[in-house]
Structure formats: C-alpha cells, structure tokens
Design a protein around this motif. Structure first.
Motif, PDB file in Angstrom:
ATOM      1  N   PRO A 502      72.336  79.590  42.881  1.00 34.90           N
ATOM      2  CA  PRO A 502      72.684  78.161  42.785  1.00 34.90           C
ATOM      3  C   PRO A 502      71.556  77.226  43.199  1.00 34.90           C
ATOM      4  O   PRO A 502      71.487  76.099  42.707  1.00 34.90           O
ATOM      5  CB  PRO A 502      73.875  78.041  43.736  1.00 34.90           C
ATOM      6  CG  PRO A 502      73.674  79.132  44.744  1.00 34.90           C
ATOM      7  CD  PRO A 502      73.035  80.260  43.989  1.00 34.90           C
ATOM      8  N   ALA A 503      70.706  77.660  44.104  1.00 34.88           N
ATOM      9  CA  ALA A 503      69.642  76.794  44.612  1.00 34.88           C
ATOM     10  C   ALA A 503      68.493  76.702  43.621  1.00 34.88           C
ATOM     11  O   ALA A 503      68.199  77.647  42.883  1.00 34.88           O
ATOM     12  CB  ALA A 503      69.130  77.337  45.946  1.00 34.88           C
ATOM     13  N   ALA A 504      67.832  75.563  43.616  1.00 28.18           N
ATOM     14  CA  ALA A 504      66.636  75.417  42.790  1.00 28.18           C
ATOM     15  C   ALA A 504      65.604  76.457  43.180  1.00 28.18           C
ATOM     16  O   ALA A 504      65.357  76.675  44.372  1.00 28.18           O
ATOM     17  CB  ALA A 504      66.046  74.028  42.960  1.00 28.18           C
ATOM     18  N   PRO A 505      64.986  77.136  42.219  1.00 27.52           N
ATOM     19  CA  PRO A 505      63.861  78.011  42.569  1.00 27.52           C
ATOM     20  C   PRO A 505      62.684  77.182  43.067  1.00 27.52           C
ATOM     21  O   PRO A 505      62.663  75.953  42.921  1.00 27.52           O
ATOM     22  CB  PRO A 505      63.539  78.705  41.242  1.00 27.52           C
ATOM     23  CG  PRO A 505      64.057  77.793  40.191  1.00 27.52           C
ATOM     24  CD  PRO A 505      65.237  77.074  40.776  1.00 27.52           C
ATOM     25  N   THR A 506      61.736  77.861  43.667  1.00 34.24           N
ATOM     26  CA  THR A 506      60.482  77.215  44.069  1.00 34.24           C
ATOM     27  C   THR A 506      59.336  77.946  43.386  1.00 34.24           C
ATOM     28  O   THR A 506      59.335  79.178  43.298  1.00 34.24           O
ATOM     29  CB  THR A 506      60.321  77.248  45.600  1.00 34.24           C
ATOM     30  OG1 THR A 506      61.304  76.389  46.176  1.00 34.24           O
ATOM     31  CG2 THR A 506      58.941  76.778  46.029  1.00 34.24           C
ATOM     32  N   VAL A 507      58.354  77.182  42.890  1.00 34.34           N
ATOM     33  CA  VAL A 507      57.230  77.734  42.138  1.00 34.34           C
ATOM     34  C   VAL A 507      55.937  77.364  42.847  1.00 34.34           C
ATOM     35  O   VAL A 507      55.530  76.197  42.856  1.00 34.34           O
ATOM     36  CB  VAL A 507      57.209  77.203  40.688  1.00 34.34           C
ATOM     37  CG1 VAL A 507      56.073  77.859  39.900  1.00 34.34           C
ATOM     38  CG2 VAL A 507      58.541  77.444  40.005  1.00 34.34           C
ATOM     39  N   MET A 508      55.298  78.350  43.466  1.00 38.96           N
ATOM     40  CA  MET A 508      54.021  78.147  44.139  1.00 38.96           C
ATOM     41  C   MET A 508      53.315  79.495  44.258  1.00 38.96           C
ATOM     42  O   MET A 508      53.913  80.540  43.997  1.00 38.96           O
ATOM     43  CB  MET A 508      54.214  77.531  45.530  1.00 38.96           C
ATOM     44  CG  MET A 508      54.753  76.106  45.524  1.00 38.96           C
ATOM     45  SD  MET A 508      54.829  75.348  47.169  1.00 38.96           S
ATOM     46  CE  MET A 508      53.096  74.967  47.427  1.00 38.96           C
ATOM     47  N   ASP A 509      52.066  79.444  44.669  1.00 36.32           N
ATOM     48  CA  ASP A 509      51.297  80.653  44.980  1.00 36.32           C
ATOM     49  C   ASP A 509      51.600  81.034  46.423  1.00 36.32           C
ATOM     50  O   ASP A 509      51.293  80.273  47.348  1.00 36.32           O
ATOM     51  CB  ASP A 509      49.815  80.372  44.785  1.00 36.32           C
ATOM     52  CG  ASP A 509      48.927  81.531  45.213  1.00 36.32           C
ATOM     53  OD1 ASP A 509      49.452  82.634  45.456  1.00 36.32           O
ATOM     54  OD2 ASP A 509      47.704  81.321  45.313  1.00 36.32           O
ATOM     55  N   ILE A 510      52.214  82.184  46.644  1.00 34.03           N
ATOM     56  CA  ILE A 510      52.646  82.534  47.987  1.00 34.03           C
ATOM     57  C   ILE A 510      51.606  83.315  48.783  1.00 34.03           C
ATOM     58  O   ILE A 510      51.712  83.394  50.008  1.00 34.03           O
ATOM     59  CB  ILE A 510      53.971  83.336  47.953  1.00 34.03           C
ATOM     60  CG1 ILE A 510      53.783  84.691  47.261  1.00 34.03           C
ATOM     61  CG2 ILE A 510      55.078  82.518  47.321  1.00 34.03           C
ATOM     62  CD1 ILE A 510      55.003  85.595  47.350  1.00 34.03           C
ATOM     63  N   ASN A 511      50.623  83.909  48.120  1.00 32.95           N
ATOM     64  CA  ASN A 511      49.721  84.818  48.837  1.00 32.95           C
ATOM     65  C   ASN A 511      48.245  84.495  48.662  1.00 32.95           C
ATOM     66  O   ASN A 511      47.382  85.279  49.065  1.00 32.95           O
ATOM     67  CB  ASN A 511      49.984  86.261  48.411  1.00 32.95           C
ATOM     68  CG  ASN A 511      50.005  86.424  46.901  1.00 32.95           C
ATOM     69  OD1 ASN A 511      49.365  85.647  46.186  1.00 32.95           O
ATOM     70  ND2 ASN A 511      50.757  87.403  46.424  1.00 32.95           N
ATOM     71  N   GLY A 512      47.930  83.366  48.049  1.00 34.12           N
ATOM     72  CA  GLY A 512      46.542  82.939  47.939  1.00 34.12           C
ATOM     73  C   GLY A 512      45.726  83.637  46.883  1.00 34.12           C
ATOM     74  O   GLY A 512      44.500  83.506  46.867  1.00 34.12           O
ATOM     75  N   ASN A 513      46.382  84.365  45.953  1.00 32.96           N
ATOM     76  CA  ASN A 513      45.615  85.062  44.915  1.00 32.96           C
ATOM     77  C   ASN A 513      45.417  84.204  43.672  1.00 32.96           C
ATOM     78  O   ASN A 513      44.880  84.681  42.672  1.00 32.96           O
ATOM     79  CB  ASN A 513      46.292  86.382  44.548  1.00 32.96           C
ATOM     80  CG  ASN A 513      47.636  86.192  43.844  1.00 32.96           C
ATOM     81  OD1 ASN A 513      48.125  85.065  43.696  1.00 32.96           O
ATOM     82  ND2 ASN A 513      48.240  87.296  43.419  1.00 32.96           N
ATOM     83  N   GLY A 514      45.875  82.955  43.718  1.00 34.34           N
ATOM     84  CA  GLY A 514      45.665  82.035  42.602  1.00 34.34           C
ATOM     85  C   GLY A 514      46.731  82.065  41.541  1.00 34.34           C
ATOM     86  O   GLY A 514      46.688  81.266  40.604  1.00 34.34           O
ATOM     87  N   THR A 515      47.695  82.969  41.640  1.00 37.78           N
ATOM     88  CA  THR A 515      48.741  83.114  40.633  1.00 37.78           C
ATOM     89  C   THR A 515      50.072  82.620  41.198  1.00 37.78           C
ATOM     90  O   THR A 515      50.390  82.861  42.363  1.00 37.78           O
ATOM     91  CB  THR A 515      48.881  84.593  40.206  1.00 37.78           C
ATOM     92  OG1 THR A 515      47.619  85.037  39.696  1.00 37.78           O
ATOM     93  CG2 THR A 515      49.944  84.754  39.137  1.00 37.78           C
ATOM     94  N   LEU A 516      50.852  81.960  40.352  1.00 38.85           N
ATOM     95  CA  LEU A 516      52.129  81.413  40.794  1.00 38.85           C
ATOM     96  C   LEU A 516      53.195  82.492  40.939  1.00 38.85           C
ATOM     97  O   LEU A 516      53.227  83.459  40.162  1.00 38.85           O
ATOM     98  CB  LEU A 516      52.627  80.366  39.804  1.00 38.85           C
ATOM     99  CG  LEU A 516      51.824  79.072  39.693  1.00 38.85           C
ATOM    100  CD1 LEU A 516      52.377  78.202  38.571  1.00 38.85           C
ATOM    101  CD2 LEU A 516      51.831  78.303  41.013  1.00 38.85           C
TER     102      LEU A 516
END
Length: 569
Positions: A502-516
């Motif tokens: 139900p919650a909005a997903p979040t889109v970011m780079d979590i580990n610093g490798n440059g990929t979302l």
C-alpha cells in the motif's frame, strides 16, 4: 577537434534528444526480501546516510527498522504498550536534522504519540523531550498525517501532525518544535498550537469571524506545507472529514478566504469567511449562489455533490507558472443520503497573494473539476483492504513548462491530468481483480535519458477473501502511461489487512554503486528490494511518498544532469 565538436553537438541536444543515446528502460531485478518486518500501512521507505556518509535504508511498519545498503539490520525500535511507538506507523515518517546540529532524527507518529529518534553511535536513541502527545479533550486519537518544514525561516525544522480527533473541543492539528514542545512563535498574545482550540478572542478559534473554526478528524495523510502568500513564512494545509479544507499561518491562525466568500447565516450575515469555515461543493455555481450571492435554497448532499476530504493528502505547487503556489488535493465527491461516493475530483485553489482577492478561489481553468470513474464495488468488504489516500504527485513528466498531476483513484485506474485540468490519460491497474488499489505514484528517470518513468505498487483483498489470487504488483509506466513492466511481487502474504504494497515505493541508490533501487513495504510479506540495470540517480522528481523525506507534498528539487559520457557508452 572533430571528437570534441561531436561531444559538444550531442550535449547541445540534451535533454530533448537524450533518449536517442540511451538504452531502453530495463526490467527491475528482484534482489532481496527481508522477512519478519510486520505490517506496513502507508509509511514509505527512506534512504538516507543519517549524517554518516554511508546510505542506510529506513522502514516503518509497527517498528522502525534501519538496515545498511545491503539489507543487514543495524537498529530497530520496537513498538508496544507503554513504549513511544504504541502501534502501527500509518503515515510516512520524516527524516531530517531538526536543529541543524549534524545529528539526524527519524520522526514517526504511532498511536497518539509522535516520537523522534536520533542516530547516535550506529543506533537509534529517543530524543530528549519526546515523545510528544496528541491527546486532548479526553481523547487520544491516532496520528494519521505528518509533514515537516522550517515554518518561520529560523533554520530549525517544525513537525506538523494531524489526527483522528472527532470531539468538538479537541484538536486535530499539532505543530511541535525540535525539542518536542508545542511550537509558539514569539510575540503572540495567544497559544498558536494545537488547532482547533476552544479559546475566544483575537487569534483563537472559538469565535473567529463570529461562528469560529471547527474540525473533525483527519484520517489519511491530511497535511501539506508550502508558501501560499507573500510573506516568507510557510503555511500548513489540512483537509478534514467535515468537507472543509483549511490553510493555517505558522501562527495557527486560519488564512482569510477572498472577500467573495461571505457567511450566509442570519446571525453572521456578510461576515468574511476563512479557508476552514465553509464546505466546498463540486459545482462552482453552488458555491457562488451560497457563499457569494446568498440566493436559492441552501445546498444539501441530497441534491448537490460536496467534497469529502476524509483521507485526502493536500499538496502545494505552482501549476500555471506565475510564481505563486496553489493548493491541490483530490477529494471523494459525495451525494445522496446516506452519503455515497460518486467519483474522485481534483480541486485546485489559489493562495492569498496581493490583496487576497482570489484566496481560496478556484484557479482559472479549474472551474469544472476533472473526475475519475465510480469507485469499485466493495461488496461486503467493510474495512479491508483499506482504500488508498489519493495523494497527488505533481511533477513535469511531459517536458513542457508545467507540471502534471498523477493519482490513483478508487475506480482501479491511475490518472494523469494537465496543469489546465485536462485528462491526458488513464491506466487500468486492476489486473482483472474485483478490488485493487494503487499506491502513490513516484517518478524518476530509470534509463538516464532525462525522461521520467512512473513507478507504483498495487494491493487488494486479503487472502481470506480471495484465496490464491495475487494483488501485489510493481508497475513501471512511461510518461505517456504505457505499461513497461508489470511484476508480480515475489510473495503476496496472508495479512488480514490485504495483499500487496500500500505504501509508495521509494526509488534511490541505496549502496553507492550508481544504480537505482526500488524499495517496497508490504502487508505482511516483508520488504522487497529491486535494482534497475542501466539506471542512475540523475533525475529523482518524486522519489518517495509526498515528494521528499519532509513529506510536505512538494516535488524534490534534486535533479542532476546525466553526464554526457554515460549517454555515449
């Protein structure tokens, strides 16, 4: 020289022709499931380094959980009776440095408490002065909305929450300082917060403009923050379960509506109204007759449609490019007795600029409200799955100079509406199910072409209602609403509230490798992490619930141009 000229030529074409040099969006790849998290509601994941330089994942279920970028648990704040976290965390949590001292806080509402935790020594520590309480008038309502912002421009962040309080002498809106005390601007002769109060006189609610201000319950992410007048302080927008929408100054005083709106009752005839003192009706002519001309029979839902803001997250944005913000919210529109929801509609209302002559009036071009279809028939489903709060996502996805409005309606479609109120497209998200709802829509570029994609999740019936049928999906659309990927979540779960995310997903780079990565919280199936090959953190227009980690209902300002060498790889 020729190579340099070619690079400069390609650079001159960006971002209009960037798609020519980028690979197509690649299918998200499921990489990790974290189990035993508990049940998610509408809290959206957070990606933040918490001042350490290393990004972490923060999720809110009933507990607050912090993982490192690989999904290893670092810290957890449990919930329970007598603890600051009393139960579920319904609204998205805030992450910010409240005082600007370099120590970051996670702030969440749980039950009638608002708790702030500092990140210290690689763990979460309850901040001194917290939790703050939203109990009033003998009732301890649940926190269902939260937003944060520097209201007075002094460099510290205030926390605003809304609650389900329904008692006439209780308060629905609270604003707290970084130390957990009630926010009180200096020099006032009255208590600013909470609102509504029962005190009379200047600045108070009991007898303002004669009839006073009165609220009734905020049930679903009902708060936004932004600047809506000519002063530098920010305003607070709140929607209520009494068919009213209000704008508060940071002092707690309600913003006056245009003098066009006046009281019709004989006792206060002709008195100017503020934003929170009148019901909003679907038909502009009804509002003109009732609040301006004072003519005809008094409107009634038996005959006219009215706006129902029970769980309607408000946002603040400049739709027409004039440098002045508007209030944008999606309401259930009701008619008949007993009340029956007919559809959703977007209402856009002007702020109080200049002499305030257009304050709370519909933005020109928005006199006729764009609407969805009728809500899905829930049959005998009284509570579960819960309907999604139709939070508007307001970003420019078409490449022109004005933003579009995206939201998930209760008819099984998501809608895209132009800044002038024209429906651009809608997309069916039901997957052939009788009941299916969509999350808030997040927006990011997933293939480095500077053209955004849309990301949402779905959810629907619990397993005991529709056994064996999937309701949880991750959907990726292009900016024209065309479906790119439709991925069934790896596990549906058996939670009694529903299946899916139900919650909005979040889109970011979590580990610093440059990929979302795409992060999702679910109804009882845990926490899912996907990676998007070929992506980068170059354009995060609306990467999480309510636009950013202050949850104020405004688009993030973070947009980094794609490096030219990436486009030539």
């Amino acid at each position: 020289m020729k190579k340099t000229f070619a690079l400069l030529f390609v650079f001159s074409l960006l971002p209009v022709h960037a798609r020519l040099f980028a690979a197509p969006v690649q299918q998200p790849v499921f990489t990790k499931q974290i189990k035993w998290t508990g049940t998610s509601w509408f809290g959206s994941p957070i990606v933040h380094d918490l001042g350490t330089g290393q990004r972490k994942i923060i999720a809110t279920f009933y507990d607050i959980i912090v993982w490192d970028g690989q999904g290893n648990e670092l810290a957890r704040v449990p919930h329970g009776s007598g603890l600051p976290l009393q139960g579920r965390i319904y609204a998205p949590a805030v992450v910010t440095d409240l005082e600007g001292d370099g120590i970051y806080e996670i702030i969440a509402g749980s039950g009638s408490n608002v708790a702030a935790y500092e990140w210290r020594n690689n763990t979460l520590v309850l901040k001194q002065g917290w939790p703050a309480s939203t109990c009033s008038a003998g009732q301890c309502p649940e926190v269902r909305g939260m937003a944060a912002g520097d209201l007075d421009g002094n460099g510290s962040i205030e926390i605003v929450v809304t609650t389900t309080q329904t008692k006439s002498d209780g308060a629905q809106v609270f604003t707290f300082n970084p130390d957990g005390s009630l926010y009180q601007p200096p020099g006032l002769g009255f208590q600013a917060w909470p609102r509504y109060n029962t005190a009379s006189g200047s600045g108070n609610d009991a007898d303002v403009n004669g009839p006073g201000n009165h609220g009734y319950g905020c049930y679903g992410l009902n708060v936004g923050i932004g600047n809506l007048d000519d002063d530098p302080q920010k305003e607070i927008v709140v929607t209520f379960d009494n068919h009213q929408i209000n704008v508060f100054q940071h002092t707690g005083v309600s913003m006056p509506a245009s003098p066009w709106f006046t009281n019709r009752s004989s006792q206060y005839s002709g008195n100017r109204l503020n934003w929170g003192q009148f019901i909003r009706w679907f038909d502009q002519q009804v509002e003109e007759n009732h609040y301006h001309l004072h003519t005809g029979t008094w409107p009634h839902p038996k005959y006219q449609k009215w706006m129902q803001w029970t769980a309607s997250p408000p946002s603040v944005a400049d739709l027409n490019g004039d440098g002045k913000n508007e209030v944008i919210a999606v309401a259930n529109v009701e008619k008949d007795v007993p009340y029956d929801t007919k559809h959703h509609s977007i209402m856009v209302l002007q702020g109080s600029y200049g002499n305030g002559s257009t304050s709370a009036m519909r933005l020109p071009g928005w006199q006729n409200l764009p609407s969805s279809g009728s809500p899905l028939n829930r049959g005998d489903r009284s509570w579960y799955p819960p309907r999604n709060p139709p939070a508007p996502t307001i970003v420019n996805i078409s490449g022109d100079k004005r933003p579009e409005i995206l939201y998930a309606a209760h008819d099984g479609y998501i809608y895209c509406t132009s800044a002038t109120g024209q429906r651009l497209w809608r997309r069916d998200i039901r997957h052939g199910r009788a009941i299916m709802y969509g999350s808030e829509i997040v927006v990011a570029d997933l293939n480095r072409d500077s053209v955004p994609e849309l990301i949402l999740t779905t959810y629907g019936d619990p397993e005991n209602i529709t056994p064996g049928k999937a309701h949880g999906y991750l959907m990726i659309l292009d900016n024209s609403g065309n479906l790119l990927f439709d991925l069934q979540l790896p596990q549906q779960g058996t939670n009694g509230n529903g299946k899916g995310a139900p919650a909005a997903p979040t889109v970011m780079d979590i580990n610093g490798n440059g990929t979302l990565e795409i992060l999702t919280q679910t109804f009882g199936a845990g926490f899912f992490i996907y990676t998007v090959p070929g992506s980068a953190e170059n354009q995060l227009l609306w990467p999480t619930a309510r636009g950013n980690f202050l949850r104020d209902g405004q688009a993030t300002k973070k947009t980094t141009p794609t490096p030219i060498y990436l486009l030539l790889l």
